[in-house]
Design a protein around this motif. Structure first.
Motif, PDB file in Angstrom:
ATOM      1  N   GLY A 334       0.813  -1.216   0.000  1.00 51.82           N
ATOM      2  CA  GLY A 334       0.000   0.000   0.000  1.00 51.82           C
ATOM      3  C   GLY A 334       0.839   1.255   0.000  1.00 51.82           C
ATOM      4  N   ALA A 335       1.932   1.248   0.744  1.00 52.64           N
ATOM      5  CA  ALA A 335       2.809   2.425   0.790  1.00 52.64           C
ATOM      6  C   ALA A 335       3.403   2.711  -0.583  1.00 52.64           C
ATOM      7  CB  ALA A 335       3.916   2.201   1.814  1.00 52.64           C
ATOM      8  N   TYR A 336       3.733   1.650  -1.322  1.00 58.16           N
ATOM      9  CA  TYR A 336       4.290   1.844  -2.666  1.00 58.16           C
ATOM     10  C   TYR A 336       3.272   2.451  -3.621  1.00 58.16           C
ATOM     11  CZ  TYR A 336       5.832   0.704  -7.382  1.00 58.16           C
ATOM     12  OH  TYR A 336       6.155   0.785  -8.701  1.00 58.16           O
ATOM     13  N   THR A 337       2.077   1.893  -3.684  1.00 59.08           N
ATOM     14  CA  THR A 337       1.080   2.403  -4.632  1.00 59.08           C
ATOM     15  C   THR A 337       0.652   3.829  -4.281  1.00 59.08           C
ATOM     16  OG1 THR A 337      -0.696   1.350  -3.341  1.00 59.08           O
ATOM     17  CG2 THR A 337       0.209   0.120  -5.201  1.00 59.08           C
ATOM     18  N   ASN A 338       0.779   4.228  -3.017  1.00 62.25           N
ATOM     19  CA  ASN A 338       0.416   5.591  -2.622  1.00 62.25           C
ATOM     20  C   ASN A 338       1.398   6.636  -3.125  1.00 62.25           C
ATOM     21  OD1 ASN A 338      -1.894   4.782  -1.264  1.00 62.25           O
ATOM     22  ND2 ASN A 338      -0.871   4.583   0.712  1.00 62.25           N
ATOM     23  N   TYR A 340       2.035   7.131  -6.131  1.00 61.57           N
ATOM     24  CA  TYR A 340       1.549   7.603  -7.431  1.00 61.57           C
ATOM     25  C   TYR A 340       0.324   8.492  -7.268  1.00 61.57           C
ATOM     26  CZ  TYR A 340       4.557   3.994  -9.429  1.00 61.57           C
ATOM     27  OH  TYR A 340       5.638   3.232  -9.777  1.00 61.57           O
ATOM     28  N   ARG A 341       0.290   9.547  -8.045  1.00 63.64           N
ATOM     29  CA  ARG A 341      -0.863  10.453  -8.044  1.00 63.64           C
ATOM     30  C   ARG A 341      -1.900   9.952  -9.042  1.00 63.64           C
ATOM     31  NH1 ARG A 341       1.810  16.561  -7.837  1.00 63.64           N
ATOM     32  NH2 ARG A 341       2.837  16.329  -5.794  1.00 63.64           N
ATOM     33  N   ALA A 344      -7.938   6.541  -6.571  1.00 65.13           N
ATOM     34  CA  ALA A 344      -7.906   5.578  -5.463  1.00 65.13           C
ATOM     35  C   ALA A 344      -8.154   4.161  -5.941  1.00 65.13           C
ATOM     36  CB  ALA A 344      -8.940   5.967  -4.409  1.00 65.13           C
ATOM     37  N   GLN A 347      -4.945   2.704  -7.232  1.00 64.28           N
ATOM     38  CA  GLN A 347      -4.073   2.331  -6.119  1.00 64.28           C
ATOM     39  C   GLN A 347      -4.517   1.017  -5.471  1.00 64.28           C
ATOM     40  OE1 GLN A 347      -3.993   5.653  -3.437  1.00 64.28           O
ATOM     41  NE2 GLN A 347      -2.596   6.853  -4.707  1.00 64.28           N
ATOM     42  N   THR A 348      -5.823   0.857  -5.315  1.00 67.38           N
ATOM     43  CA  THR A 348      -6.355  -0.363  -4.696  1.00 67.38           C
ATOM     44  C   THR A 348      -6.064  -1.591  -5.554  1.00 67.38           C
ATOM     45  OG1 THR A 348      -8.124   0.887  -3.621  1.00 67.38           O
ATOM     46  CG2 THR A 348      -8.429  -1.490  -3.831  1.00 67.38           C
ATOM     47  N   LYS A 351      -2.324  -2.436  -5.366  1.00 66.73           N
ATOM     48  CA  LYS A 351      -1.967  -3.099  -4.119  1.00 66.73           C
ATOM     49  C   LYS A 351      -2.356  -4.579  -4.154  1.00 66.73           C
ATOM     50  CE  LYS A 351      -2.777  -2.989   0.885  1.00 66.73           C
ATOM     51  NZ  LYS A 351      -3.470  -2.286   2.001  1.00 66.73           N
TER      52      LYS A 351
END
Length: 442
Positions: A334-338, A340-341, A344, A347-348, A351
């Motif tokens: 989760g920290a990695y995908t966050n 990127y701008r 949501a 990002q989900t 992850k």
């Protein structure tokens, strides 16, 4: 520390660090370009998919160079080792020119195979034309690195990669965003940074190669004529690897095309996970390279029991390492995908894909060590071609198409189902390994 661990560490650690640095090329590009939106992320990612074909083809040349150089070095036959290097450099150069003509001359046509989104095609065309010029230095670097590892100078390619990554990071910052007086160039800036850094990587490896020759008192032999094997035998080793790796990478591109047809959000989610997947595999790739060199030298000396024993120990080391790295990935996905701008939902999805990848990581790493290092060290590359081809086109691709267009699953389900082909590869490879039929001295 035992002699085994000293030999393993001397090769595996520099190669691992180098592989992670090379994987960071894509991570740095994508994180920085990620600030420009999903279209640019997808464009750079699609170049990565096409470049994967080139990477595995040139990697095949480097693999055969490593097989031959390791065995002939173990047998104290310097002439044949030099011939192996020369022939491999020539093959690598010719193949790189072919890929340069394709990517530099027909980028739009290549991109249309992946996506119908005109915005992605436009951004990708700019990136393709520039980075294609890096193919030749990349090919030469790969073959020279194989020589340096077999001669126990694996630290040279690592330090070259470190310098190249530093240059890539700095140039990305200056050219993508327009810092210190430079005009902001976006995707074009990232392409220029990648090209310059790959050229620097080659020049540093070449310099290290020359220095090591002088230090070892070795004198180049410019010959293309083998005495212990024939060019036909060389072709018999490289062609199965080229074919299997090409078909595997083509399969990866088919899978990416399927993801692209699932929608831009799904493609972006998959794309942003690719660099971290490469980084994780790279973190343990040194074991595959070490297996090829260490086992290959034993085979050249015809010390078969030692070759089998070292191979088993390397596989166990890889399994333990893969489980540890996969556990960390699950914790920090989760920290990695966050970073990127993106939306949501992207990002989900990203992850979830990383978690699935982590679950399969131990199997992937064992396959990499077995197929990429141990089983190939004896020169019988045909069996690897058969395993890879059946795994990709007999299992992986049909399951991918079934999940996407038959069952209408989302990208996470599609990815999870098609990756089961790794289990087939491992099962067959283990059977062959235990039979010891792969243990051949050239």
């Amino acid at each position: 520390m035992s002699d085994f661990m000293k030999s393993l560490s001397k090769i595996a650690i520099p190669v691992t660090l180098q592989s992670m640095l090379q994987a960071s090329f894509s991570i740095i590009d994508q994180i920085m370009i990620g600030q420009l939106g999903e279209v640019n992320i997808a464009a750079v990612g699609l170049y990565g998919n096409f470049s994967l074909v080139f990477s595995v083809v040139i990697g095949s040349v480097g693999t055969v160079a490593g097989i031959l150089i390791a065995q002939f070095t173990g047998a104290d036959n310097e002439r044949e080792a030099w011939c192996s290097l020369n022939v491999s450099l020539l093959c690598g150069a010719l193949l790189s020119v072919l890929f340069l003509l394709a990517a530099g001359g027909f980028p739009a046509q290549i991109l249309q195979l992946y996506t119908a989104d005109g915005r992605i095609q436009q951004a990708g065309t700019v990136y393709f034309k520039t980075v294609a010029l890096a193919y030749l230095p990349m090919a030469l670097s790969t073959v020279l690195s194989a020589w340096l590892r077999c001669k126990e100078h694996a630290a040279i390619p690592f330090w070259a990669s470190l310098g190249a990554v530093a240059a890539n990071t700095g140039l990305n910052y200056l050219l993508i965003f327009g810092k210190l007086g430079f005009a902001p160039m976006g995707v074009q800036g990232a392409a220029i940074a990648t090209l310059v850094s790959q050229m620097l990587n080659f020049l540093l490896i070449l310099l290290g190669f020359v220095v090591c020759l002088r230090r070892d008192g070795s004198h180049p032999l410019w010959t293309l004529h083998f005495e212990r094997i024939t060019l036909r035998a060389y072709g018999g080793m490289i062609l199965p690897i080229l074919l299997s790796e090409f078909l595997w990478s083509l399969g990866q591109n088919v899978e990416s095309a399927v993801y692209g047809h699932l929608g831009t959000a799904n493609l972006a989610a998959y794309t942003l996970t690719c660099p971290i997947q490469s980084l994780i595999v790279g973190a343990l790739s040194g074991l595959s390279a070490a297996a090829g060199v260490m086992v290959g030298k034993h085979l050249g000396k015809k010390t078969y029991d030692a070759a089998y024993g070292d191979a088993r120990r390397i596989m166990l080391t890889g399994l333990v390492g893969a489980i540890g790295v996969a556990s960390l990935l699950v914790l920090f996905a989760g920290a990695y995908t966050n970073l990127y701008r993106v939306d949501a939902d992207v990002q989900t999805l990203g992850k979830a894909l990383l978690v699935v990848f982590a679950l399969y990581a131990p199997v992937k790493v064992e396959n990499m060590i077995l197929s990429g290092g141990i089983l190939r060290s004896g020169g019988n590359t045909r069996v690897i071609m058969i395993i890879d081809t059946i795994g990709t086109w007999g299992i992986g691709i049909p399951l991918c198409l079934l999940a996407a267009f038959g069952l209408h699953w989302g990208i996470v389900g599609v990815y999870a189902l098609l990756t089961t082909e790794e289990i087939f590869r491992l099962a067959v490879s283990l059977v062959i390994f235990k039979k010891r039929s792969w243990m051949i001295s050239l």
